[in-house]
Scaffold this active site. Structure first.
Site, short mmCIF file in Angstrom:
data_model
loop_
_atom_site.label_atom_id
_atom_site.label_comp_id
_atom_site.label_asym_id
_atom_site.label_seq_id
_atom_site.Cartn_x
_atom_site.Cartn_y
_atom_site.Cartn_z
N ASP A 15 0.79 -1.27 0.01
CA ASP A 15 -0.04 0.19 -0.05
C ASP A 15 1.05 1.35 0.21
O ASP A 15 2.07 1.04 0.52
CB ASP A 15 -1.00 0.10 1.22
CG ASP A 15 -2.16 0.92 1.03
OD1 ASP A 15 -2.44 1.41 -0.08
OD2 ASP A 15 -2.74 1.27 2.04
N GLY A 16 0.43 2.25 -0.60
CA GLY A 16 0.97 3.67 -0.44
C GLY A 16 1.32 4.25 -1.80
O GLY A 16 2.16 5.23 -1.83
N GLY A 18 -0.29 5.60 -4.26
CA GLY A 18 -1.05 6.85 -4.57
C GLY A 18 -0.21 8.12 -3.80
O GLY A 18 -0.13 9.23 -4.32
N HIS A 32 1.74 3.79 -9.24
CA HIS A 32 1.63 2.27 -9.47
C HIS A 32 2.87 1.72 -10.35
O HIS A 32 3.22 0.46 -9.99
CB HIS A 32 0.18 1.97 -10.10
CG HIS A 32 -0.93 2.49 -9.24
ND1 HIS A 32 -1.03 1.84 -7.92
CD2 HIS A 32 -1.98 3.12 -9.77
CE1 HIS A 32 -2.27 2.30 -7.46
NE2 HIS A 32 -2.81 3.03 -8.57
N ARG A 66 -12.62 2.16 -7.81
CA ARG A 66 -11.61 3.18 -8.20
C ARG A 66 -12.12 3.64 -9.45
O ARG A 66 -12.57 2.99 -10.05
CB ARG A 66 -10.27 2.80 -8.06
CG ARG A 66 -9.94 2.48 -6.63
CD ARG A 66 -8.53 2.30 -6.50
NE ARG A 66 -8.07 2.04 -5.15
CZ ARG A 66 -6.97 2.14 -4.60
NH1 ARG A 66 -5.82 2.50 -5.57
NH2 ARG A 66 -6.50 1.95 -3.34
N LEU A 126 10.12 -20.97 -4.79
CA LEU A 126 9.12 -20.26 -4.11
C LEU A 126 7.83 -20.26 -4.89
O LEU A 126 7.92 -20.23 -5.89
CB LEU A 126 9.79 -18.90 -4.00
CG LEU A 126 9.03 -17.80 -3.19
CD1 LEU A 126 10.06 -16.85 -2.21
CD2 LEU A 126 8.33 -17.09 -3.93
C1 IPE Z 1 -5.42 -2.63 0.12
O1 IPE Z 1 -5.08 -1.24 -0.13
C2 IPE Z 1 -5.44 -3.28 -1.15
C3 IPE Z 1 -4.32 -3.56 -1.70
C4 IPE Z 1 -3.04 -3.05 -1.48
C5 IPE Z 1 -4.40 -4.08 -3.15
P1 IPE Z 1 -6.13 -0.21 -0.16
O2 IPE Z 1 -5.48 1.27 -0.43
O3 IPE Z 1 -7.24 -0.60 -1.23
O4 IPE Z 1 -6.92 -0.36 1.23
P2 IPE Z 1 -7.76 0.77 2.19
O5 IPE Z 1 -8.73 1.47 1.16
O6 IPE Z 1 -6.93 1.74 2.61
O7 IPE Z 1 -8.31 0.04 3.24
C1 IPE Z 2 -1.89 0.28 -3.28
O1 IPE Z 2 -1.51 1.62 -3.56
C2 IPE Z 2 -2.11 -0.15 -4.77
C3 IPE Z 2 -3.56 -0.67 -4.80
C4 IPE Z 2 -4.30 -0.66 -3.80
C5 IPE Z 2 -3.72 -1.12 -5.98
P1 IPE Z 2 -2.80 2.64 -3.23
O2 IPE Z 2 -3.21 3.23 -4.78
O3 IPE Z 2 -3.82 2.24 -2.33
O4 IPE Z 2 -2.16 4.02 -2.79
P2 IPE Z 2 -2.70 4.89 -1.40
O5 IPE Z 2 -2.92 4.08 -0.34
O6 IPE Z 2 -3.75 5.60 -2.03
O7 IPE Z 2 -1.25 5.58 -1.35
MG MG Z 3 -3.98 2.36 -0.25
#
Ligand code: IPE
Ligand code: IPE
Ligand code: MG
Length: 237
Positions: A15-16, A18, A32, A66, A126
């Site tokens: 995550d993170g 964005g 991404h 999304r 793996l």
């Molecule tokens: C969890 O991240 C899903 C993935 C990393 C694929 P999200 O960004 O979708 O989760 P929330 O919305 O913060 O719970």
């Molecule tokens: C994780 O990053 C990727 C997916 C959930 C597909 P995010 O797109 O959720 O990034 P943030 O959480 O908005 O920073």
């Molecule tokens: Mg996220």
């Protein structure tokens, strides 16, 4: 603490992306895109450490909500990743697997996945599992329906349904339960990932955003894991 205590199965909520992009004034798509390199790095580091199963949360059931163009970008990037990594996965003996409603993915992505799943199916070094269009509640609902259908058809007695029966029906049935779950990006939640399977998993949360996550961060998570005492509900030794 035993530094050599290696988790058999590591699951990661990547995550993170964005926020990483926003901090640089870039588009979410760029975030991404930058998320592909840490996958390569972590896969190598996990293999080197002797991890048997690596499971990556790449797209959740809820992520379908999304904007359409972001979703499309994610699947294009996935397609590119699979295409560009196929030979490396073969060279390093990695078997690719998927969990989730993969039939909901664009056809071009499904085809590319199918090809690499088939190509790598005999690899044993793996197992890399990509959770795609995955949601734990959808998975458990599916298991409930399967078992209910077996009972309704008279093929199964109610008493034969045990926690083991459920584990054996899950999409993760070929994997052990995760020993270590890592979530990057600073949030401390599961976001519908492996709810059943994480009953006794050790959690490691880091504020590091996924595109910045590297081998050093992965090793830090392994070190933290090695220092944990897993009690499984028993009294302290
Ligand atoms: C969890 O991240 C899903 C993935 C990393 C694929 P999200 O960004 O979708 O989760 P929330 O919305 O913060 O719970
Ligand atoms: C994780 O990053 C990727 C997916 C959930 C597909 P995010 O797109 O959720 O990034 P943030 O959480 O908005 O920073
Ligand atoms: Mg996220």
């Amino acid at each position: 603490m035993n530094e050599n205590y290696i988790p058999r199965h590591v699951a990661i909520i990547m995550d993170g992306n964005g926020r990483w992009a926003a901090r640089r004034g870039l588009s979410r798509d760029e975030g991404h895109k930058a998320g592909a390199e840490p996958i390569r790095i972590v896969l190598k580091a996990a293999q080197k450490a002797g991890v048997e199963f690596l499971t990556l949360y790449a797209f959740s059931t809820e992520n379908w909500g999304r904007p359409e163009d972001e979703v499309q970008t994610l699947f294009e990037l996935l397609f590119q990743y699979i295409q560009s990594e196929a030979s490396e996965l073969m060279a390093s003996g990695v078997r690719l697997k998927t969990i989730g409603a993969v039939e909901a993915l664009p056809i071009f992505t499904q085809k590319a996945l199918d090809e690499v799943l088939r190509l790598t199916q005999e690899n044993r070094s793996l197992t890399l599992t990509l959770a795609l269009s995955y949601g734990s509640r959808a998975e458990l609902t599916w298991v409930a329906r399967e078992l209910a259908a077996e009972v309704a058809a008279g093929h199964r007695a109610l008493e034969t349904i045990t926690p083991e029966t459920i584990s054996e029906k899950l999409w993760t049935r070929e994997l052990s339960d995760p020993d270590l779950l890592i979530r990057t990006g600073g949030d401390m939640r599961l976001s519908n990932f492996l709810l059943w399977q994480c009953a006794y998993t050790e959690f490691y949360f880091t504020p590091t955003l996924w595109p910045d996550f590297d081998a050093k961060d992965f090793r830090a998570a392994l070190t933290a894991f090695a220092g944990r005492e897993r009690r499984y509900g028993l009294s302290q030794k």
